[in-house]
Design a protein around this motif. Structure first.
Motif, PDB file in Angstrom:
ATOM      1  N   VAL A   1      35.635  36.959  39.279  1.00  0.00           N
ATOM      2  CA  VAL A   1      36.248  36.734  37.963  1.00  0.00           C
ATOM      3  C   VAL A   1      37.224  35.579  38.153  1.00  0.00           C
ATOM      4  CG1 VAL A   1      37.867  37.714  36.294  1.00  0.00           C
ATOM      5  CG2 VAL A   1      36.078  39.157  37.310  1.00  0.00           C
ATOM      6  N   LEU A   2      37.098  34.544  37.330  1.00  0.00           N
ATOM      7  CA  LEU A   2      37.993  33.388  37.504  1.00  0.00           C
ATOM      8  C   LEU A   2      38.917  33.214  36.308  1.00  0.00           C
ATOM      9  CD1 LEU A   2      35.974  30.425  39.063  1.00  0.00           C
ATOM     10  CD2 LEU A   2      37.690  31.893  40.099  1.00  0.00           C
ATOM     11  N   PRO A   3      40.171  32.868  36.556  1.00  0.00           N
ATOM     12  CA  PRO A   3      41.057  32.541  35.438  1.00  0.00           C
ATOM     13  C   PRO A   3      40.728  31.149  34.897  1.00  0.00           C
ATOM     14  CG  PRO A   3      42.192  32.239  37.524  1.00  0.00           C
ATOM     15  CD  PRO A   3      40.814  32.708  37.860  1.00  0.00           C
ATOM     16  N   VAL A   4      41.337  30.825  33.760  1.00  0.00           N
ATOM     17  CA  VAL A   4      41.299  29.439  33.292  1.00  0.00           C
ATOM     18  C   VAL A   4      42.736  28.920  33.328  1.00  0.00           C
ATOM     19  CG1 VAL A   4      39.246  29.635  31.827  1.00  0.00           C
ATOM     20  CG2 VAL A   4      41.492  30.176  30.875  1.00  0.00           C
ATOM     21  N   ALA A   5      42.871  27.616  33.343  1.00  0.00           N
ATOM     22  CA  ALA A   5      44.218  27.034  33.400  1.00  0.00           C
ATOM     23  C   ALA A   5      44.840  27.050  32.016  1.00  0.00           C
ATOM     24  CB  ALA A   5      44.136  25.616  33.944  1.00  0.00           C
ATOM     25  N   GLY A   6      45.933  27.780  31.858  1.00  0.00           N
ATOM     26  CA  GLY A   6      46.671  27.790  30.596  1.00  0.00           C
ATOM     27  C   GLY A   6      47.891  26.893  30.718  1.00  0.00           C
ATOM     28  N   PRO A   7      48.671  26.746  29.640  1.00  0.00           N
ATOM     29  CA  PRO A   7      49.845  25.860  29.700  1.00  0.00           C
ATOM     30  C   PRO A   7      50.888  26.329  30.714  1.00  0.00           C
ATOM     31  CG  PRO A   7      49.707  27.034  27.590  1.00  0.00           C
ATOM     32  CD  PRO A   7      48.457  27.339  28.328  1.00  0.00           C
ATOM     33  N   ASP A   8      50.935  27.659  30.976  1.00  0.00           N
ATOM     34  CA  ASP A   8      51.936  28.170  31.924  1.00  0.00           C
ATOM     35  C   ASP A   8      51.307  28.689  33.211  1.00  0.00           C
ATOM     36  OD1 ASP A   8      53.918  27.745  29.946  1.00  0.00           O
ATOM     37  OD2 ASP A   8      53.263  29.597  28.967  1.00  0.00           O
ATOM     38  N   GLY A   9      50.106  28.260  33.514  1.00  0.00           N
ATOM     39  CA  GLY A   9      49.459  28.711  34.749  1.00  0.00           C
ATOM     40  C   GLY A   9      48.159  29.428  34.439  1.00  0.00           C
TER      41      GLY A   9
ATOM     42  N   GLY B   1      40.885  42.657  30.070  1.00  0.00           N
ATOM     43  CA  GLY B   1      40.027  43.835  30.231  1.00  0.00           C
ATOM     44  C   GLY B   1      39.244  43.858  31.527  1.00  0.00           C
ATOM     45  N   GLN B   2      39.496  42.917  32.400  1.00  0.00           N
ATOM     46  CA  GLN B   2      38.794  42.915  33.689  1.00  0.00           C
ATOM     47  C   GLN B   2      39.825  42.959  34.805  1.00  0.00           C
ATOM     48  OE1 GLN B   2      35.447  40.330  34.412  1.00  0.00           O
ATOM     49  NE2 GLN B   2      35.625  39.489  32.360  1.00  0.00           N
ATOM     50  N   PRO B   3      39.529  43.670  35.907  1.00  0.00           N
ATOM     51  CA  PRO B   3      40.510  43.697  36.999  1.00  0.00           C
ATOM     52  C   PRO B   3      40.703  42.296  37.589  1.00  0.00           C
ATOM     53  CG  PRO B   3      38.585  45.094  37.493  1.00  0.00           C
ATOM     54  CD  PRO B   3      38.327  44.427  36.175  1.00  0.00           C
ATOM     55  N   ARG B   4      41.927  42.008  38.005  1.00  0.00           N
ATOM     56  CA  ARG B   4      42.204  40.715  38.645  1.00  0.00           C
ATOM     57  C   ARG B   4      41.409  40.599  39.945  1.00  0.00           C
ATOM     58  NH1 ARG B   4      47.442  38.037  37.575  1.00  0.00           N
ATOM     59  NH2 ARG B   4      47.755  38.394  35.360  1.00  0.00           N
ATOM     60  N   PRO B   5      40.862  39.441  40.221  1.00  0.00           N
ATOM     61  CA  PRO B   5      40.116  39.288  41.480  1.00  0.00           C
ATOM     62  C   PRO B   5      41.060  39.238  42.675  1.00  0.00           C
ATOM     63  CG  PRO B   5      40.329  37.190  40.361  1.00  0.00           C
ATOM     64  CD  PRO B   5      40.926  38.205  39.443  1.00  0.00           C
ATOM     65  N   VAL B   6      40.552  39.618  43.839  1.00  0.00           N
ATOM     66  CA  VAL B   6      41.307  39.433  45.083  1.00  0.00           C
ATOM     67  C   VAL B   6      41.345  37.945  45.380  1.00  0.00           C
ATOM     68  CG1 VAL B   6      41.189  39.769  47.581  1.00  0.00           C
ATOM     69  CG2 VAL B   6      40.751  41.690  46.047  1.00  0.00           C
ATOM     70  N   ALA B   7      42.530  37.432  45.725  1.00  0.00           N
ATOM     71  CA  ALA B   7      42.660  35.995  46.008  1.00  0.00           C
ATOM     72  C   ALA B   7      43.556  35.798  47.232  1.00  0.00           C
ATOM     73  CB  ALA B   7      43.258  35.288  44.805  1.00  0.00           C
ATOM     74  N   ARG B   8      43.235  34.810  48.040  1.00  0.00           N
ATOM     75  CA  ARG B   8      44.034  34.496  49.230  1.00  0.00           C
ATOM     76  C   ARG B   8      44.149  32.969  49.359  1.00  0.00           C
ATOM     77  NH1 ARG B   8      44.759  39.157  48.745  1.00  0.00           N
ATOM     78  NH2 ARG B   8      44.375  40.860  50.215  1.00  0.00           N
ATOM     79  N   ASP B   9      45.187  32.523  50.067  1.00  0.00           N
ATOM     80  CA  ASP B   9      45.399  31.082  50.248  1.00  0.00           C
ATOM     81  C   ASP B   9      44.649  30.547  51.472  1.00  0.00           C
ATOM     82  OD1 ASP B   9      47.195  30.593  48.140  1.00  0.00           O
ATOM     83  OD2 ASP B   9      48.821  31.514  49.288  1.00  0.00           O
ATOM     84  N   TYR B  10      44.021  29.397  51.291  1.00  0.00           N
ATOM     85  CA  TYR B  10      43.326  28.737  52.409  1.00  0.00           C
ATOM     86  C   TYR B  10      43.547  27.229  52.353  1.00  0.00           C
ATOM     87  CZ  TYR B  10      41.455  33.000  54.155  1.00  0.00           C
ATOM     88  OH  TYR B  10      41.390  34.237  54.734  1.00  0.00           O
ATOM     89  N   THR B  11      43.252  26.574  53.461  1.00  0.00           N
ATOM     90  CA  THR B  11      43.456  25.122  53.586  1.00  0.00           C
ATOM     91  C   THR B  11      42.143  24.393  53.303  1.00  0.00           C
ATOM     92  OG1 THR B  11      45.049  25.556  55.341  1.00  0.00           O
ATOM     93  CG2 THR B  11      44.137  23.310  55.236  1.00  0.00           C
TER      94      THR B  11
ATOM     95  N   VAL C   1      45.266  31.945  33.408  1.00  0.00           N
ATOM     96  CA  VAL C   1      45.098  33.006  32.411  1.00  0.00           C
ATOM     97  C   VAL C   1      43.814  33.758  32.768  1.00  0.00           C
ATOM     98  CG1 VAL C   1      44.787  33.537  29.963  1.00  0.00           C
ATOM     99  CG2 VAL C   1      46.181  31.551  30.650  1.00  0.00           C
ATOM    100  N   PHE C   2      43.967  35.067  33.045  1.00  0.00           N
ATOM    101  CA  PHE C   2      42.827  35.872  33.487  1.00  0.00           C
ATOM    102  C   PHE C   2      42.137  36.508  32.277  1.00  0.00           C
ATOM    103  CE2 PHE C   2      45.350  35.395  37.245  1.00  0.00           C
ATOM    104  CZ  PHE C   2      44.416  35.309  38.261  1.00  0.00           C
ATOM    105  N   PRO C   3      40.814  36.687  32.356  1.00  0.00           N
ATOM    106  CA  PRO C   3      40.110  37.321  31.243  1.00  0.00           C
ATOM    107  C   PRO C   3      40.662  38.728  30.994  1.00  0.00           C
ATOM    108  CG  PRO C   3      38.561  36.653  32.988  1.00  0.00           C
ATOM    109  CD  PRO C   3      39.928  36.351  33.489  1.00  0.00           C
TER     110      PRO C   3
END
Ligand SMILES: Cc1cc2nc3c(=O)[nH]c(=O)nc-3n(C[C@H](O)[C@H](O)[C@H](O)COP(=O)(O)OP(=O)(O)OC[C@H]3O[C@@H](n4cnc5c(N)ncnc54)[C@H](O)[C@@H]3O)c2cc1C
Length: 272
Positions: A69-77, A83-93, A79-81
């Protein structure tokens, strides 16, 4: 030619926030503990990575799902769809980006347990991943008299990229902690590189391995820059040593927690 202070000033660059759906096109083990994943996709057309220590947010599919599930870029960062659980996300180089080939490379450390490491351990061609960012870059000039790069396995991608990008003859020392000699990698570099590898030898005193190796590293005369990333407590100890005992100016050191023992998904700049 002498460098002026303007030549040695770090530059912060912002990039438009974008989320991309990408697909694995290659999986290559670099060591038993590090796997290289190459990603492709039309979304990479306008990907930008201006610095070796940029970071991207990698989004993983939920169990049983094909795509994250991917967010879209909103004016303040992001924005996740709804009614759907937030996806697991981690930082990488972003280890390497090849615009012509349309390929983004990420090197994943395989450690005991965690959704990102677990995903990378069994990754295969055709799988989907989401990638957000980089939102910005912290560009450290290349013209210092010397560079000191310090890190553990999670910092190997950034350090490898820095070593590839530094001009021929640049004086660099790299102090690297990996779990054992099988986790060492070769660096492709034209820099004048001095490398120290160290291995934790006492499970009760893990913070001190990197610090002990840094203590033994000689800092040359002239204008230098230190970059350090890895486990939170270890990097804090290293930064503290360099600023208080070695007199490294706080403006000439960039230190970050890339992970923290016992905590998930940690990213902290260490500047206190
Ligand atoms: C800016 C930035 C860039 C990064 N670049 C890279 C990169 O290019 N390649 C890379 O592999 N990692 C990189 N990391 C580190 C990576 O984001 C973390 O290791 C992340 O926590 C891994 O997620 P996970 O789901 O596997 O484990 P998590 O769910 O986050 O953590 C589960 C458990 O594993 C422990 N843990 C997490 N990472 C490690 C580790 N490396 N070794 C041992 N134990 C660990 C945690 O303390 C926790 O107890 C980067 C981090 C940052 C902040």
């Amino acid at each position: 030619m002498l460098n002026t202070s303007a030549d040695l000033a770090v530059v912060r660059v912002r990039h438009p926030l974008k989320f991309r759906l990408l697909q694995v096109s290659r999986v290559e083990p670099l060591t038993p503990h590090l796997v290289r994943i190459t990603l492709t996709g039309a979304d990479l057309r306008d990907f930008i990575s201006a610095s070796f220590d940029d970071h991207i947010k990698v989004f993983f599919p939920a169990p049983g799902e094909d795509k994250p599930v991917l967010p879209v870029a909103g004016p303040d960062g992001p924005v996740f769809p709804e009614g759907q659980p937030r996806p697991v996300a981690r930082d990488y180089t972003p280890r390497r980006f090849d615009r012509e080939a349309g390929e983004l490379v990420i090197d994943f450390v395989i450690h005991a347990v965690g959704p990102a490491s677990d995903w990378a351990r069994t990754a295969h061609v055709g799988q989907y991943l989401g990638v957000g960012g980089p939102r910005g870059s912290f560009v450290i000039p290349q013209g210092f008299d010397w560079h000191l790069l310090i890190g553990d396995e999670t910092a190997l991608p950034a350090i490898s990229r820095r070593l590839e990008e530094l001009p021929a003859g640049t004086r660099v020392a790299a102090v690297l902690e990996v779990r054992d000699p099988s986790a060492r990698i070769e660096f492709a570099t034209q820099a004048d590189l001095y490398t120290v590898w160290c291995y934790p030898d006492d499970a009760d005193d893990r913070e001190s391995t990197l610090l002990d190796a840094v203590r033994e590293t000689f800092l040359p005369e002239g204008e230098g820059y230190v970059w350090a990333a890895g486990e939170s407590a270890a990097i804090r100890a290293v930064r503290q040593h360099l600023t208080t005992e070695c007199g490294v100016d706080r403006s000439r050191i960039r230190a970050a927690s890339y992970w923290k023992r016992g905590a998930v998904a940690v990213h902290e700049a260490i500047d206190d």
